[in-house]
Design a protein around this motif. Sequence first.
Motif, mmCIF file in Angstrom:
data_model
loop_
_atom_site.group_PDB
_atom_site.id
_atom_site.type_symbol
_atom_site.label_atom_id
_atom_site.label_comp_id
_atom_site.label_asym_id
_atom_site.label_seq_id
_atom_site.Cartn_x
_atom_site.Cartn_y
_atom_site.Cartn_z
ATOM 1 N N ALA A 1 -3.292 0.739 1.371
ATOM 2 C CA ALA A 1 -2.547 1.987 1.511
ATOM 3 C C ALA A 1 -3.503 3.174 1.410
ATOM 4 O O ALA A 1 -4.262 3.291 0.443
ATOM 5 N N GLN A 2 -3.460 4.057 2.398
ATOM 6 C CA GLN A 2 -4.326 5.223 2.451
ATOM 7 C C GLN A 2 -3.498 6.453 2.828
ATOM 8 O O GLN A 2 -2.425 6.333 3.427
ATOM 9 N N PRO A 3 -3.999 7.650 2.479
ATOM 10 C CA PRO A 3 -3.281 8.867 2.875
ATOM 11 C C PRO A 3 -2.995 8.890 4.370
ATOM 12 O O PRO A 3 -3.847 8.517 5.187
ATOM 13 N N GLY A 4 -1.773 9.287 4.721
ATOM 14 C CA GLY A 4 -1.326 9.256 6.116
ATOM 15 C C GLY A 4 -0.474 8.056 6.442
ATOM 16 O O GLY A 4 0.237 8.045 7.446
ATOM 17 N N ASP A 5 -0.523 7.018 5.600
ATOM 18 C CA ASP A 5 0.344 5.855 5.765
ATOM 19 C C ASP A 5 1.669 6.126 5.045
ATOM 20 O O ASP A 5 1.848 7.140 4.382
ATOM 21 N N TYR A 6 2.607 5.194 5.185
ATOM 22 C CA TYR A 6 3.745 5.197 4.272
ATOM 23 C C TYR A 6 3.975 3.779 3.768
ATOM 24 O O TYR A 6 3.557 2.800 4.397
ATOM 25 N N ILE A 7 4.612 3.687 2.618
ATOM 26 C CA ILE A 7 4.911 2.391 2.017
ATOM 27 C C ILE A 7 6.403 2.159 2.078
ATOM 28 O O ILE A 7 7.206 2.996 1.651
ATOM 29 N N GLU A 8 6.765 1.032 2.648
ATOM 30 C CA GLU A 8 8.154 0.582 2.695
ATOM 31 C C GLU A 8 8.423 -0.247 1.444
ATOM 32 O O GLU A 8 7.747 -1.250 1.195
ATOM 33 N N ILE A 9 9.385 0.182 0.654
ATOM 34 C CA ILE A 9 9.710 -0.485 -0.605
ATOM 35 C C ILE A 9 11.078 -1.141 -0.445
ATOM 36 O O ILE A 9 12.103 -0.465 -0.418
ATOM 37 N N ARG A 10 11.072 -2.452 -0.301
ATOM 38 C CA ARG A 10 12.315 -3.209 -0.154
ATOM 39 C C ARG A 10 12.818 -3.619 -1.535
ATOM 40 O O ARG A 10 12.148 -4.365 -2.261
ATOM 41 N N THR B 1 18.461 -2.357 -0.432
ATOM 42 C CA THR B 1 18.184 -1.127 0.301
ATOM 43 C C THR B 1 16.678 -0.905 0.335
ATOM 44 O O THR B 1 15.907 -1.643 -0.293
ATOM 45 N N THR B 2 16.252 0.112 1.072
ATOM 46 C CA THR B 2 14.832 0.334 1.319
ATOM 47 C C THR B 2 14.494 1.804 1.143
ATOM 48 O O THR B 2 15.228 2.672 1.616
ATOM 49 N N LEU B 3 13.372 2.073 0.497
ATOM 50 C CA LEU B 3 12.856 3.428 0.358
ATOM 51 C C LEU B 3 11.511 3.515 1.066
ATOM 52 O O LEU B 3 10.677 2.615 0.940
ATOM 53 N N HIS B 4 11.318 4.599 1.818
ATOM 54 C CA HIS B 4 10.062 4.844 2.524
ATOM 55 C C HIS B 4 9.399 6.067 1.911
ATOM 56 O O HIS B 4 9.990 7.155 1.908
ATOM 57 N N LEU B 5 8.154 5.917 1.399
ATOM 58 C CA LEU B 5 7.458 7.009 0.750
ATOM 59 C C LEU B 5 6.106 7.249 1.410
ATOM 60 O O LEU B 5 5.326 6.297 1.619
ATOM 61 N N PRO B 6 5.764 8.512 1.727
ATOM 62 C CA PRO B 6 4.452 8.812 2.305
ATOM 63 C C PRO B 6 3.345 8.693 1.261
ATOM 64 O O PRO B 6 3.530 9.041 0.089
ATOM 65 N N VAL B 7 2.182 8.208 1.703
ATOM 66 C CA VAL B 7 1.040 7.971 0.816
ATOM 67 C C VAL B 7 0.144 9.199 0.788
ATOM 68 O O VAL B 7 -0.237 9.727 1.846
ATOM 69 N N SER B 8 -0.215 9.638 -0.420
ATOM 70 C CA SER B 8 -1.091 10.806 -0.588
ATOM 71 C C SER B 8 -2.446 10.462 -1.176
ATOM 72 O O SER B 8 -3.383 11.266 -1.083
ATOM 73 N N VAL B 9 -2.568 9.284 -1.820
ATOM 74 C CA VAL B 9 -3.819 8.890 -2.469
ATOM 75 C C VAL B 9 -4.096 7.426 -2.149
ATOM 76 O O VAL B 9 -3.166 6.656 -1.866
ATOM 77 N N PRO B 10 -5.357 7.005 -2.169
ATOM 78 C CA PRO B 10 -5.652 5.588 -1.938
ATOM 79 C C PRO B 10 -4.870 4.697 -2.903
ATOM 80 O O PRO B 10 -4.807 4.952 -4.109
ATOM 81 N N GLY B 11 -4.252 3.664 -2.348
ATOM 82 C CA GLY B 11 -3.474 2.731 -3.158
ATOM 83 C C GLY B 11 -2.048 3.177 -3.424
ATOM 84 O O GLY B 11 -1.254 2.417 -3.965
ATOM 85 N N GLY B 12 -1.723 4.414 -3.077
ATOM 86 C CA GLY B 12 -0.359 4.905 -3.248
ATOM 87 C C GLY B 12 0.001 5.247 -4.685
ATOM 88 O O GLY B 12 0.549 6.284 -4.968
ATOM 89 N N LEU B 13 -0.293 4.335 -5.613
ATOM 90 C CA LEU B 13 0.009 4.480 -7.045
ATOM 91 C C LEU B 13 1.514 4.636 -7.273
ATOM 92 O O LEU B 13 2.024 5.707 -7.565
ATOM 93 N N PHE B 14 2.223 3.505 -7.180
ATOM 94 C CA PHE B 14 3.675 3.473 -7.351
ATOM 95 C C PHE B 14 4.039 3.399 -8.825
ATOM 96 O O PHE B 14 3.497 2.596 -9.588
ATOM 97 N N THR B 15 4.996 4.235 -9.229
ATOM 98 C CA THR B 15 5.496 4.278 -10.597
ATOM 99 C C THR B 15 7.013 4.313 -10.563
ATOM 100 O O THR B 15 7.600 4.941 -9.682
ATOM 101 N N THR B 16 7.665 3.651 -11.532
ATOM 102 C CA THR B 16 9.125 3.620 -11.526
ATOM 103 C C THR B 16 9.675 3.619 -12.951
ATOM 104 O O THR B 16 8.976 3.316 -13.911
#
Length: 380
Positions: free
Chosen positions: A144-153, A245-260
């Motif tokens: 995951a790199q900036p400019g990508d998005y992560i699909e969270i199923r 359901t699915t959430l789509h989040l744009p990536v701003s930093v390498p690796g995305g760094l997902f927190t919940t």
Amino acid sequence: MSTSRRRFFRQSTRRGIAALALGHVSPSLVEAIVPPVEADLLPEPARRIKPDSVVRSLPENMVWGYFGADVPPVSRIKDGDIVEIQTVNPSGVSRTDPEAFYKTHNLPLDDHAREVIAIMKNVKPEPSGIRGHMLTGPIYIDNAQPGDYIEIRILDLTLPADFGVNSVWPGGGGIPDLVKDRETFVYRYDAKRRTGTFMEGVEIPLRPFMGVMALSPPPETGRVSSIPPGFFGGNLDIKHLTKHTTLHLPVSVPGGLFTTGDGHAAQGNGEVSGVAIETAVNLTAQFIVHKNSGLKQCRAETPTHFIAVGLDKDLNKAMKQALAEAVQFIQTELGFTFNQALSIASTGVDFEVSQVVDQVLGVHAMIPKAIFPKKKFGYW
């Protein structure tokens, strides 16, 4: 169907099989409820999912109240991995005397309570004074790199405790000046009826979801509170982001760094007291990286709807942004003109207030798939 549309929802055979794999996850009292309107549309019945890894809700895996590009990840996963992320929600629990909450409300000091107590005693708030939710993460997603998005199923949501907490307090919620006294309500869960209640004659259907799901904001923002949501996700409090359901989040930093975190057992649109039924929720999700997507704002999808999101401190502006996002989606992803898309939004799309209590307010547009009978929408 446009190339961007195919890219936005393209499927991987390998990942699809993995998402439906049978397996075992941590035991829980109550399973997440699939909304009846969506249950019949699922290709297969809900199943236990075997994760590739588990991030436990231990003090060393928690961050108290903030996101940031400099926050070190507690786990690293591969693109396409399924991860079980355990969370706690210490709403009502004091940092100075966490045991008192359980004694006051006649709740057992069981394993889950001891887990929360250990977290409250050992996890430190952000030194600069930023405050927010008790969160699990962040998780680094390879590729995951900036400019990508992560699909969270969202494959599964389970409740490890048999109660949740709602509160009202002076100065809080949607009518802060009218609340005169602080009061805490403990909702006990009925596993068979799948409801929560704090008094006889009130039964709230349980529909668990994560109030907070976020990637890191850009490095230049520094650390930010988890309370106001943003384009990177965060405290969206969209009650429709339930199981399947699915959430789509744009990536701003390498690796995305997902927190919940900020698990909710149930919430009405608006979250008008200031909180929902605050509760521990364990999230099992699959993380899929989409390269060079151009996605700028978070989006979501259910088996029956696309969801466009508007966020602003001004509710009128949040509404306008949600409308603009919905029209843009219908126009560019579904192949209509701007005027046609605006007409469709006016006649077939519901705009709902997600929450009015998180500093940045939220409106989400529910775009029904059924109003496009000649289009075929694959889902998982």
